[in-house]
Design an enzyme around this catalytic site. Sequence first.
Site: not given
Ligand code: NAD
Length: 377
Positions: A118, A129, A224, A126, A123
């Site tokens: 991440r 995403s 993550y 990704d 990005q």
């Molecule tokens: P994910 O699909 O891994 O998980 C979904 C969400 O579930 C996450 O926000 C996680 O915190 C939440 N979660 C996990 N356990 C939980 C619990 N017990 N109770 C409530 N919520 C819980 O998440 P994602 O969509 O991959 O995104 C995670 C983060 O990474 C976000 O902040 C996203 O913006 C960031 N991200 C960054 C990049 C990058 O910089 N290249 C790319 C993708 C995502």
Amino acid sequence: MITIGILKEPSFESRVSMLSVEVAALIKSGNTVWVENGAGARSFCSDAEYAAIGAVVKSRAEILAAADIILSINSEDIPSSLNGKVLIGVYQPLFNSPLMADWSHQGLTVLSLDMLPRITRAQSMDVLSSQANIAGYKAVVLAASIYPHYFPMMMTAAGSVAPAKVMIIGAGVAGLQAIATARRLGAVVEVFDTRPAAKEEVMSLGGRFIEVEGAADVSKAGGYAVEQTDAFQQKQKDMIAAHIKKTDILITTAQIRGKKAPVLVTREMIAAMKPGSLIIDLASATGGNTEVTKDNATIQSGGVTVIGNSNLASTLPADASKLYGKNIANFLSLLVNDKGDMAINLQDEIIKATCVTSAEKAISSSTITLIHHEHIA
Ligand code: NAD
């Protein structure tokens, strides 16, 4: 120059790994692109459309036998006897160790984009995403089409209707898009997440963030989520139980990379929901966030409908394939040198993270070095 093959996906999948617009750009850069017969049909990209921009439509066997790089979203129906080939897709290596080990022993190079770090530079590649964004949107649209009431508040001469109350658990990419879409439809939205950073994003979309104190530190988890302590989980469950009674639609997306999804919603909580309420569990492929979720199935739990679907992006195949293909095109640009030959640099942070296994092999005058990631026994 490189020959890139695009495979037709298994029957449960409507997407294709690249539509003609990205294929045209690859061909313009001097590559050869082969497309399996009918690969784009379910994404509304015909063989004729691929052929018109210079791709060659071939059989699966021809592509598997002679392409340098093979693109497929899913790992199903790919033989392991592809010595020296490079496979690029979303293979969930942390859940598919036996298959990865098999591919490794056969000398394949496997680049799995669900392992992307991440980081800002990654990005544009990704796929999780781009596809989660679609899933979050579609979850709400699906809910609105099934839910037996309005989403927005209605004030009419015949009386008033209260807005739907939506709860979203997990405010990652899918969850945030679900909040935005539900808000656009006029619902009132409450949100749970364990990452403190999610609070501001949720609030900026007009959602109400419900804070549960004491979550584990995620600062070293590379963006993550991480597993929580039993004490925290209990506290979180108590809080969800208190709010779920008034929830009409619950959308769950909570996932922890490489682990079973946390079970956050119990049977008792679902029994406390109003009849006609709805749950859409986007974490169903890794076990689901409720006690009753079944992957790829819609079930009734008392008066509540529970839909388990981790592949909602596939229900918008044209846009999903368009964005997925753009992600792949950006990723492919990392694998080619100035002369247009394949050059897989395992020191590159993005390739290092995504490369599940590779074998030393010269393809188009470049060298791929042998690596074995720690999760391949
Ligand atoms: P994910 O699909 O891994 O998980 C979904 C969400 O579930 C996450 O926000 C996680 O915190 C939440 N979660 C996990 N356990 C939980 C619990 N017990 N109770 C409530 N919520 C819980 O998440 P994602 O969509 O991959 O995104 C995670 C983060 O990474 C976000 O902040 C996203 O913006 C960031 N991200 C960054 C990049 C990058 O910089 N290249 C790319 C993708 C995502």
